[in-house]
Each structure stands twice: as structure tokens, then as C-alpha cells.
Motif scaffolding. Structure first.
Motif, short mmCIF file in Angstrom:
data_model
loop_
_atom_site.label_atom_id
_atom_site.label_comp_id
_atom_site.label_asym_id
_atom_site.label_seq_id
_atom_site.Cartn_x
_atom_site.Cartn_y
_atom_site.Cartn_z
N THR A 164 15.01 5.74 -23.95
CA THR A 164 16.65 6.81 -24.41
C THR A 164 17.35 5.86 -23.69
O THR A 164 19.17 5.90 -23.69
N THR A 165 17.22 4.45 -23.25
CA THR A 165 17.99 3.81 -22.45
C THR A 165 18.36 2.55 -23.32
O THR A 165 17.33 1.83 -24.02
N LEU A 166 19.52 2.01 -23.79
CA LEU A 166 19.99 0.99 -24.37
C LEU A 166 20.02 -0.23 -23.34
O LEU A 166 20.51 -0.59 -22.47
N LEU A 167 18.82 -1.62 -23.67
CA LEU A 167 19.42 -2.53 -23.11
C LEU A 167 20.16 -3.69 -23.38
O LEU A 167 20.44 -4.29 -22.98
N ALA A 168 19.80 -4.05 -24.92
CA ALA A 168 21.41 -4.43 -25.66
C ALA A 168 21.25 -4.27 -26.92
O ALA A 168 20.34 -3.90 -27.89
N ASP A 169 22.33 -4.46 -28.01
CA ASP A 169 22.37 -3.92 -29.11
C ASP A 169 23.41 -5.15 -28.97
O ASP A 169 24.20 -5.83 -29.43
N ALA A 170 23.00 -6.68 -30.41
CA ALA A 170 23.45 -8.17 -30.39
C ALA A 170 23.56 -7.76 -31.96
O ALA A 170 22.28 -6.90 -32.65
N VAL A 171 24.55 -7.98 -33.01
CA VAL A 171 24.71 -8.13 -34.16
C VAL A 171 25.53 -9.38 -34.00
O VAL A 171 26.54 -9.47 -33.97
N ALA A 172 24.65 -10.06 -36.03
CA ALA A 172 25.60 -10.79 -36.21
C ALA A 172 26.31 -10.20 -38.15
O ALA A 172 24.95 -9.81 -38.35
N SER A 173 26.53 -10.21 -38.04
CA SER A 173 28.29 -10.06 -39.26
C SER A 173 27.92 -10.56 -40.08
O SER A 173 28.84 -12.00 -40.17
N SER A 174 27.74 -10.46 -41.44
CA SER A 174 27.72 -11.41 -42.83
C SER A 174 28.90 -10.73 -43.49
O SER A 174 29.15 -11.34 -44.89
N VAL A 175 30.17 -9.53 -42.78
CA VAL A 175 30.98 -9.22 -43.84
C VAL A 175 32.07 -10.18 -44.31
O VAL A 175 32.28 -10.48 -45.39
#
Length: 378
Positions: free
Chosen positions: A28-39
Motif C-alpha cells: 500500500t506504499t506508492l513508489l512512483a506515479d508518472a502521468v503523460a496527459s494529452s488534454v
């Protein structure tokens, strides 16, 4: 105390709409959160264009996965599983994510978990507030969904209590922003304008709140029409439109209905807490009114930070890690995207429902062992 390295390490891929999200979670530990948005690519069209979204996912997929693994400080070989949103969502966009997840899982010799987008929005709260209570009452509000869900087990038992019968809350925000010429996406900009407006200035309708209406269903189409007609009437009369008051009054009508029904569901079901997720959960007025009403009703409110409310890979990884931890069956290699995957299916298990034996780093499905001798990933 258990070594955190014994907890499942899972990579999650989310491509249900216009965000290419890749998350890495250990337990339940977040190590990485990568996002590429096309908005930005969709803004000139005033909404998400499926073909544009799909092509953007194709371009962003590998770089975003590489970025997430680097941010997490782990090797792809260390993963205990690959989770991916199998639905619901835009069919073409989902297919990009599912295809990528299959390729990585096959190459790495790791189990593949096709999971439900809505269940993932609930499970992401574990990364911020710890394990979910069982059962969990969840209000999910986004551009495509407005739902009240009761989950006894996030990996296998999610029951819908109510849903939107027409426009979802986020969709209504986008449409009113368009009428007010505020651009796309509508949620953040209306929230910003509403902070300077009077929420009681205009008495807009509250849909499906009558004594004979469904207790937990939502309808925002009538509200959207009422706001648009009010604006058109002002313009036709040559009068200025008080944008901030319109935004505040419209927003208040939406969040009033959402929070009122959610608190009622908690009371009716005897649940003493409420989790709110989805993109609209980032709305400041929704969070404030939910907190106020939950406190008055003796209900504990759980809302992830705004970045975890919008679509992201962390939520998919969180649900995938829970699948591994509970020894749920992995998906088969012929896993397909399902644009209308029901929330009652938190994940898409393999046909033989094979279960892992014991909690080690050989979690999951038989295909892991079939490929273990010939790792295709370098």
C-alpha cells in the motif's frame, strides 16, 4: 514486523481516457506515479477525441513506463505483476494499455491483471489513508461516471447502489464551462470561478431529489439545460452574464445532490465512513461540503489528494497489488479491453481461476512458470 520487500511490487497502467498513467506500488506504499496527459491536444475540440487519445497513449507509453520505474528505483524484473485498466473507458485507448501490459508481462514472465477502472478509483485511497474498511461506501464522480458503490471486498465484491442516468457530474461541468466560454476541461476552471461567486445567487434545480425519485441515482442533464437556458436568456436580453455567480450556483447544485445522496446511503447501509474518488473529487467545494455533512452525520470522510483522484496509474497498481496480496487469479493472455466492463467485476480473472500457493515472489498464474525460464525482457 514484516519486511516491506515481502509486499507485492506491482506496476499499473491506466489508459481509459486521455491520461497515460503508470504507477508503481509496493503493498500500500506508492513508489512512483508518472502521468503523460494529452488534454491540451483535445482542448481545441472542446472534449476528448478517442482517436487522438489512442495515438497519444501509443507515443507516451514506453517513456512513461521507463520514467515510473526510474522514479520508483526498481527494475522491471523485480515486479511481482503488471496491472492494467481493462475497462470501462474508451475502447481504443484501453486497447493501447492492455496491449502494452500484455507485452511487458509476457516479456518479463510476470502475471497480468486486468482490473476495473472504477474499483481502482476506490482502491487508490489505500495509498494515502491505509487499508480500506470493509465494507467501503464510495462516491465516484468523474467525467464519465457518477456512482455510489458499496464494496465488501475491493478485489471481488463491489455492489452498485446508484449511478447517473444521463450526464455524469464531470460531463456537466465540461458542458457548462463550454456555454460560459471558459474552455476545456471544465471542472478546474468552474471551481476557480466559483470561489469568487455566490452559490446562492441562482436557484438551479436539484435532479432526482423528490420523495418518489430513486434514492441513490443521479441526473445532471436537467440542471445542465436549466443553466444553459438561464445564460441564453440573459444574453438574449442584452444583459451581462455573471459568470462567477453562475459557476458557483451550478457547482453548488451538483455537490449538494452528490453529498446528500452519499450521506443518505451511508446511513441507510449502516456504514460509518465515506470514500470519495474520481476526477471531480478534486473539486474544492465538493470536498468542503462532504466534510461538513459527514461530520454532522458522524461519518468519517476519506478523500485522496487531488492528484490521486484524477486518472492515474497508481490507482491501477494499488488494485493490482491487492489482487496479488489476496492471491486472486491472474488474467489470461487473451485479455481484451471492455469499454463497458461492469463495476461488479473488479478484475478479469483467468478462465481457470488458478490461485497462487503461498505468498512469495512467484505470485499468480501458471503462465508465470511457463515463461520463467526464458525471460524476454532485457
Amino acid at each position: 514486523m514484516a519486511d516491506s520487500r515481502d509486499e507485492p511490487l506491482v506496476l499499473g497502467i491506466e489508459t481509459s481516457c486521455d491520461e497515460t498513467g503508470v504507477g508503481v506500488v509496493r503493498g500500500t506504499t506508492l513508489l512512483a506515479d508518472a502521468v503523460a496527459s494529452s488534454v491540451d491536444e483535445h482542448a481545441r475540440f472542446g472534449g476528448v477525441v478517442p482517436e487522438v487519445a489512442s495515438r497519444a497513449h501509443l507515443e507516451a507509453m514506453v517513456p512513461t513506463i521507463d520514467r515510473a520505474l526510474k522514479e520508483a528505483g526498481v527494475s522491471a524484473r523485480d515486479l511481482d505483476g503488471i496491472a492494467v485498466t481493462a475497462g470501462p473507458g474508451l475502447a481504443g485507448a484501453l486497447l493501447v494499455g492492455v496491449s502494452a501490459a500484455k507485452a511487458y508481462a509476457y516479456a518479463l514472465g510476470k502475471p497480468l491483471y486486468g482490473v476495473n477502472h472504477l474499483a481502482s478509483h476506490i482502491c487508490v485511497d489505500q495509498l494515502e489513508h491505509g487499508p480500506l474498511p470493509e465494507p467501503t461506501m464510495a462516491l465516484l464522480v468523474s467525467g464519465g461516471h457518477s456512482s455510489l458503490l458499496l464494496s465488501a471486498d475491493i478485489t471481488s465484491d463491489v455492489r452498485p447502489l446508484g449511478a447517473t442516468i444521463d450526464d455524469a457530474a464531470g460531463e456537466a461541468f465540461d458542458k457548462i464551462a463550454r456555454v460560459l466560454d471558459l474552455g476545456f476541461p471544465g471542472g478546474p476552471v468552474i471551481d476557480r470561478y466559483a470561489r469568487e461567486g455566490d452559490p446562492g445567487a441562482i436557484a438551479f434545480p436539484r435532479g432526482l431529489t423528490g420523495p418518489r425519485d430513486p434514492a441513490y441515482d443521479f441526473s445532471f442533464s436537467g440542471l445542465k439545460t436549466a443553466v444553459a437556458r438561464w445564460i441564453e436568456a440573459r444574453r438574449a436580453a442584452g444583459e451581462d452574464v455573471p459568470v462567477r455567480d453562475v459557476a458557483a450556483s451550478f457547482q453548488e447544485a451538483v455537490v449538494d445532490v452528490l453529498t446528500r445522496k452519499a450521506v443518505r446511503a451511508c446511513k441507510d447501509e449502516g456504514v460509518d465512513h465515506l470514500m470519495i474518488g474520481g476526477g471531480v473529487a478534486a473539486n474544492s467545494r465538493l470536498r468542503a461540503l462532504a466534510q461538513e455533512r459527514c461530520e454532522a452525520a458522524g461519518i468519517r470522510l476519506r478523500v485522496p489528494r487531488p492528484k490521486l483522484c484524477t486518472d492515474n496509474g497508481a490507482m491501477v497498481a494499488a488494485l493490482g497489488a491487492e489482487m496479488v496480496a489476496r492471491n486472486r487469479s491472474a488474467s489470461d493472455w487473451d485479455l481484451s479491453a471492455d469499454s463497458s466492463l461492469p463495476v461488479t467485476d473488479p478484475h478479469v480473472p483467468g478462465r481457470n481461476h488458478a490461485q497462487a500457493h503461498g505468498h512469495d515472489h512467484g505470485h499468480g498464474h501458471d503462465h508465470v512458470h511457463e515463461l520463467g525460464e526464458e525471460n524476454l525482457y532485457s
